[in-house]
Design an enzyme around this catalytic site. Structure first.
Site, PDB file in Angstrom:
ATOM      1  CE1 TYR A   1      -3.324  -2.786   0.040  1.00  0.00           C
ATOM      2  CE2 TYR A   1      -3.736  -2.359   2.341  1.00  0.00           C
ATOM      3  CZ  TYR A   1      -4.009  -3.065   1.180  1.00  0.00           C
ATOM      4  OH  TYR A   1      -4.978  -4.038   1.195  1.00  0.00           O
TER       5      TYR A   1
HETATM    6  N1  LIG Z   1      -6.910  -8.058   0.400  1.00  0.00           N
HETATM    7  C1  LIG Z   1      -7.179  -7.301  -0.626  1.00  0.00           C
HETATM    8  O1  LIG Z   1      -6.920  -7.669  -1.780  1.00  0.00           O
HETATM    9  C2  LIG Z   1      -7.812  -5.965  -0.406  1.00  0.00           C
HETATM   10  C3  LIG Z   1      -8.367  -5.246  -1.494  1.00  0.00           C
HETATM   11  C4  LIG Z   1      -8.960  -4.000  -1.211  1.00  0.00           C
HETATM   12  C5  LIG Z   1      -8.990  -3.505   0.097  1.00  0.00           C
HETATM   13  N2  LIG Z   1      -8.428  -4.229   1.114  1.00  0.00           N
HETATM   14  C6  LIG Z   1      -8.483  -3.773   2.536  1.00  0.00           C
HETATM   15  O2  LIG Z   1      -9.800  -3.361   2.802  1.00  0.00           O
HETATM   16  C7  LIG Z   1      -9.801  -2.024   3.300  1.00  0.00           C
HETATM   17  C8  LIG Z   1     -11.053  -1.317   2.901  1.00  0.00           C
HETATM   18  O3  LIG Z   1     -11.161  -1.217   1.492  1.00  0.00           O
HETATM   19  P1  LIG Z   1     -12.005  -0.063   0.835  1.00  0.00           P
HETATM   20  O4  LIG Z   1     -11.401   1.269   1.117  1.00  0.00           O
HETATM   21  O5  LIG Z   1     -12.226  -0.441  -0.586  1.00  0.00           O
HETATM   22  O6  LIG Z   1     -13.351  -0.205   1.686  1.00  0.00           O
HETATM   23  P2  LIG Z   1     -14.821   0.330   1.686  1.00  0.00           P
HETATM   24  O7  LIG Z   1     -15.179   0.390   3.124  1.00  0.00           O
HETATM   25  O8  LIG Z   1     -15.639  -0.504   0.771  1.00  0.00           O
HETATM   26  O9  LIG Z   1     -14.742   1.799   1.049  1.00  0.00           O
HETATM   27  C9  LIG Z   1     -14.209   2.860   1.776  1.00  0.00           C
HETATM   28  C10 LIG Z   1     -14.550   4.182   1.122  1.00  0.00           C
HETATM   29  O10 LIG Z   1     -15.952   4.409   1.184  1.00  0.00           O
HETATM   30  C11 LIG Z   1     -16.210   5.769   1.425  1.00  0.00           C
HETATM   31  N3  LIG Z   1     -16.936   5.872   2.694  1.00  0.00           N
HETATM   32  C12 LIG Z   1     -16.788   5.133   3.800  1.00  0.00           C
HETATM   33  N4  LIG Z   1     -17.667   5.492   4.743  1.00  0.00           N
HETATM   34  C13 LIG Z   1     -18.394   6.484   4.215  1.00  0.00           C
HETATM   35  C14 LIG Z   1     -19.471   7.271   4.686  1.00  0.00           C
HETATM   36  N5  LIG Z   1     -19.985   7.097   5.896  1.00  0.00           N
HETATM   37  N6  LIG Z   1     -20.009   8.205   3.863  1.00  0.00           N
HETATM   38  C15 LIG Z   1     -19.522   8.392   2.606  1.00  0.00           C
HETATM   39  N7  LIG Z   1     -18.498   7.682   2.112  1.00  0.00           N
HETATM   40  C16 LIG Z   1     -17.932   6.747   2.905  1.00  0.00           C
HETATM   41  C17 LIG Z   1     -14.884   6.485   1.501  1.00  0.00           C
HETATM   42  O11 LIG Z   1     -14.606   6.960   0.200  1.00  0.00           O
HETATM   43  P3  LIG Z   1     -13.842   8.366  -0.068  1.00  0.00           P
HETATM   44  O12 LIG Z   1     -12.475   8.156   0.468  1.00  0.00           O
HETATM   45  O13 LIG Z   1     -13.932   8.456  -1.563  1.00  0.00           O
HETATM   46  O14 LIG Z   1     -14.599   9.432   0.662  1.00  0.00           O
HETATM   47  C18 LIG Z   1     -13.934   5.355   1.859  1.00  0.00           C
HETATM   48  O15 LIG Z   1     -12.617   5.591   1.404  1.00  0.00           O
HETATM   49  C19 LIG Z   1      -8.501  -1.420   2.743  1.00  0.00           C
HETATM   50  O16 LIG Z   1      -8.085  -0.296   3.478  1.00  0.00           O
HETATM   51  C20 LIG Z   1      -7.564  -2.576   2.852  1.00  0.00           C
HETATM   52  O17 LIG Z   1      -7.089  -2.681   4.171  1.00  0.00           O
HETATM   53  C21 LIG Z   1      -7.852  -5.439   0.876  1.00  0.00           C
END
Ligand SMILES: NC(=O)c1ccc[n+]([C@@H]2O[C@H](COP(=O)([O-])OP(=O)(O)OC[C@H]3O[C@@H](n4cnc5c(N)ncnc54)[C@H](OP(=O)(O)O)[C@@H]3O)[C@@H](O)[C@H]2O)c1
Length: 328
Positions: free
Chosen positions: A57
């Site tokens: 990351y």
């Molecule tokens: N193992 C893997 O291959 C893999 C792949 C992907 C992710 N991950 C892990 O999973 C974690 C989460 O992934 P993700 O960021 O895709 O998760 P997510 O929870 O699906 O999306 C997070 C995004 O949603 C928006 N958000 C969250 N809460 C909100 C709210 N209350 N109101 C409005 N918008 C909101 C924000 O976007 P904005 O920033 O645009 O405001 C935030 O960055 C990563 O940090 C990582 O640790 C792992």
């Protein structure tokens, strides 16, 4: 905060895990340490003890931020990191060979300012390394005290089955967790992986539980999607935003209105009611984290669950790496 045992281990983790792929600077939507600090502080105040990062990351910057912000809390948090994806050009810069795992574990420990990683996860299958080599290397990290538990991430169910029976055959550490792609908008894991994890006592800690923000209701059907993440996260636009995805989010909106909670709380509560150990949420603002923790209070009836699931249409597989094409 609610805590759960991680799968069949004795380790207790908060039912919300803070993912930190959003901490760093490799893409426009990410936040640097000044903005990450209040998010991590609020998470700790709310009882979150589970944090996920990866060596890749922001080329290690996420681990550095996590290390810096958690260094005074090291004895009360569970830090998860990963190894597998490419860390540079040339041979031995990716994969799950003993060489790459040992090299990357040392570098992750340094960036994380710690002497152990609580959960060290393989970040995809490696078709070019025998699983025996990978599992023995991981087991050595456990025996040396550099790693407490090992886990894994998106793969096919047959690959997890192969890894588990290989661990048992060799008498080495088993994967305790599966970090997979699972949300109201992506449910392909319900076919094989999830029943298998439940059968084997593997903790499910899904990534992108809000479909990268799509499941918050902030992107509207027919509206112009425009946010830093939409513009700069190369996977986002292509994965969701289909008419059937809007059917799902609009149903979640309907139920959120009835219960006077947010759409994202409905999406996370649905996962929590499906038996996942802890969704790994992403946050770029303190409010995102607070909103996610609020989902623990949301109760869904079996009728609510049925209504939420009804509009879903199967998706192409997103997560596991496909088998490489045979050389011609
Ligand atoms: N193992 C893997 O291959 C893999 C792949 C992907 C992710 N991950 C892990 O999973 C974690 C989460 O992934 P993700 O960021 O895709 O998760 P997510 O929870 O699906 O999306 C997070 C995004 O949603 C928006 N958000 C969250 N809460 C909100 C709210 N209350 N109101 C409005 N918008 C909101 C924000 O976007 P904005 O920033 O645009 O405001 C935030 O960055 C990563 O940090 C990582 O640790 C792992």
């Amino acid at each position: 905060m609610q805590y759960n045992r991680m799968g069949s281990t004795g380790l207790q983790v908060s039912r919300i895990c803070l993912g930190t792929m959003s901490f760093g600077n490799s893409e426009e939507w990410m936040v640097e340490i000044d903005k990450a600090r209040p998010i991590v502080k609020r998470a700790l105040d709310l009882g979150v003890n589970f944090f996920d990062t990866a060596n890749v990351y922001s080329n290690g910057r996420s681990e550095e931020i996590v290390g810096e912000l958690l260094k005074d809390h090291r004895d009360s948090v569970v830090i998860a990191s990963k190894v597998r994806l490419s860390t540079g050009e040339g041979p031995n810069k990716e994969g799950l060979s003993r060489y790459h795992i040992m090299d990357q574990a040392r570098k992750s420990l340094k960036r994380l300012k710690t002497d152990k990683i609580d959960l060290y996860q393989t970040h995809r299958w490696d078709y070019s390394t025998p699983i025996e080599e990978t599992l023995v290397a991981l087991n050595d990290l456990v025996r040396q005290g550099m790693v407490n538990y090992i886990g894994t991430s998106s793969m096919y169910a047959w690959q997890l089955a192969k890894a588990l029976f290989t661990s048992d055959r060799l008498g080495v550490a088993r994967f305790i967790s599966m970090q997979n792609h699972y949300s109201l908008c992506y449910r392909e894991e319900e076919r094989e992986m999830i029943p298998f994890c439940k059968d084997q006592g593997i903790a499910m800690i899904p990534w992108s539980p809000l479909a990268r923000g799509f499941l918050t209701g902030r992107y509207k059907r027919g509206g112009k999607a425009d946010s830093p993440r939409y513009r700069s996260d190369k996977y986002f636009a292509d994965r969701f935003f289909k008419p059937e995805d809007f059917d799902v989010v609009e149903r979640a909106e309907e139920i959120a209105k009835e219960k006077e909670v947010t759409v994202s709380q409905i999406a996370l509560a649905w996962l929590l009611h499906k038996g996942v150990c802890a969704p790994i949420i992403g946050a770029t603002k303190v409010e995102h984290l607070e909103d996610a923790v609020g989902s623990l209070e949301v109760k869904l009836s079996s009728d609510d669950m049925k209504r939420l699931e009804e509009p879903y249409k199967p998706h192409r597989i997103i997560g596991p790496l496909p088998l490489p094409e045979p050389a011609s």
